[in-house]
Design a protein around this motif. Structure first.
Motif, short mmCIF file in Angstrom:
data_model
loop_
_atom_site.label_atom_id
_atom_site.label_comp_id
_atom_site.label_asym_id
_atom_site.label_seq_id
_atom_site.Cartn_x
_atom_site.Cartn_y
_atom_site.Cartn_z
N GLU A 32 0.71 -1.13 -0.04
CA GLU A 32 -0.24 0.02 0.07
C GLU A 32 0.77 1.22 0.09
N LEU A 33 0.75 1.98 -0.93
CA LEU A 33 1.44 3.25 -1.17
C LEU A 33 0.70 4.38 -1.68
N GLY A 57 1.93 0.23 -4.62
CA GLY A 57 3.24 0.54 -4.87
C GLY A 57 3.78 -1.10 -5.43
N ARG A 58 4.71 -1.04 -6.45
CA ARG A 58 5.33 -2.22 -6.85
C ARG A 58 6.72 -1.91 -7.37
N GLU A 66 7.10 1.70 -9.11
CA GLU A 66 5.81 2.07 -9.81
C GLU A 66 4.83 1.96 -8.94
N TRP A 67 3.92 3.31 -9.22
CA TRP A 67 2.59 3.54 -8.49
C TRP A 67 1.38 3.42 -9.32
N LYS A 72 0.66 4.63 -12.81
CA LYS A 72 0.16 5.87 -13.13
C LYS A 72 1.46 6.85 -13.09
N ARG A 73 2.51 6.45 -12.16
CA ARG A 73 3.47 7.30 -12.04
C ARG A 73 4.94 6.13 -11.71
#
Length: 146
Positions: A40-41, A59-60, A67-68, A79-80
């Motif tokens: 969770e980010l 988040g990954r 990556e978000w 997305k980002r």
């Protein structure tokens, strides 16, 4: 056909759409997390007003990038994303005021510096330890400060 039947059909169709959307979100999250490294980010997209601009997400870690993904999006693409070598950890703080209600419970806000400017992320303390380890584990020859 009476009006009440039309309203009942419309309510039923709306319920089916909501259920399909919810199922699609669950399937997307499972697909994103099948290779591990997800957590969770939350990401602060706007910082003009204090405590505002937070979006919940996942988040990954994907190789050299964080990556978000937005939590309520059906897009399989992030997305980002931020490259490890372009992200410098500058500190952390606890949520203040309205941020406590905008973020997941017990999350810590992390400040980083990237090529685009300041980045604020919110994550659980255990995820923060993993984030710092990921930043420190950069390949030899790259300069990071944690």
């Amino acid at each position: 056909m009476p009006l009440w039947q039309l309203l009942l059909d419309a309510a039923g169709a709306l319920l089916v759409l909501v259920l399909v959307y919810g199922l699609a979100l669950v399937v997307r999250r499972r697909l994103l997390s099948r290779h591990g490294g997800t957590f969770e980010l939350s990401y602060r997209v706007r910082s003009e007003r204090a405590g505002r601009g937070w979006l919940l997400g996942l988040g990954r870690y994907s190789g050299e990038q964080l990556e978000w993904f937005r939590i309520f999006s059906l897009s399989p693409r992030p997305k980002r994303s931020w490259r490890r070598d372009a992200l410098d950890y500058t500190g952390r703080r606890d949520p203040e005021g309205t941020e406590r209600m905008s973020l997941y419970p017990d999350h810590t806000i992390v400040r980083c510096l990237s090529a685009e400017g300041d980045v604020e992320l919110a994550m659980a303390p255990t995820s923060l330890m993993g984030f710092q380890a990921w930043l420190e584990a950069a390949p030899p020859g790259t300069a990071t400060t944690v």
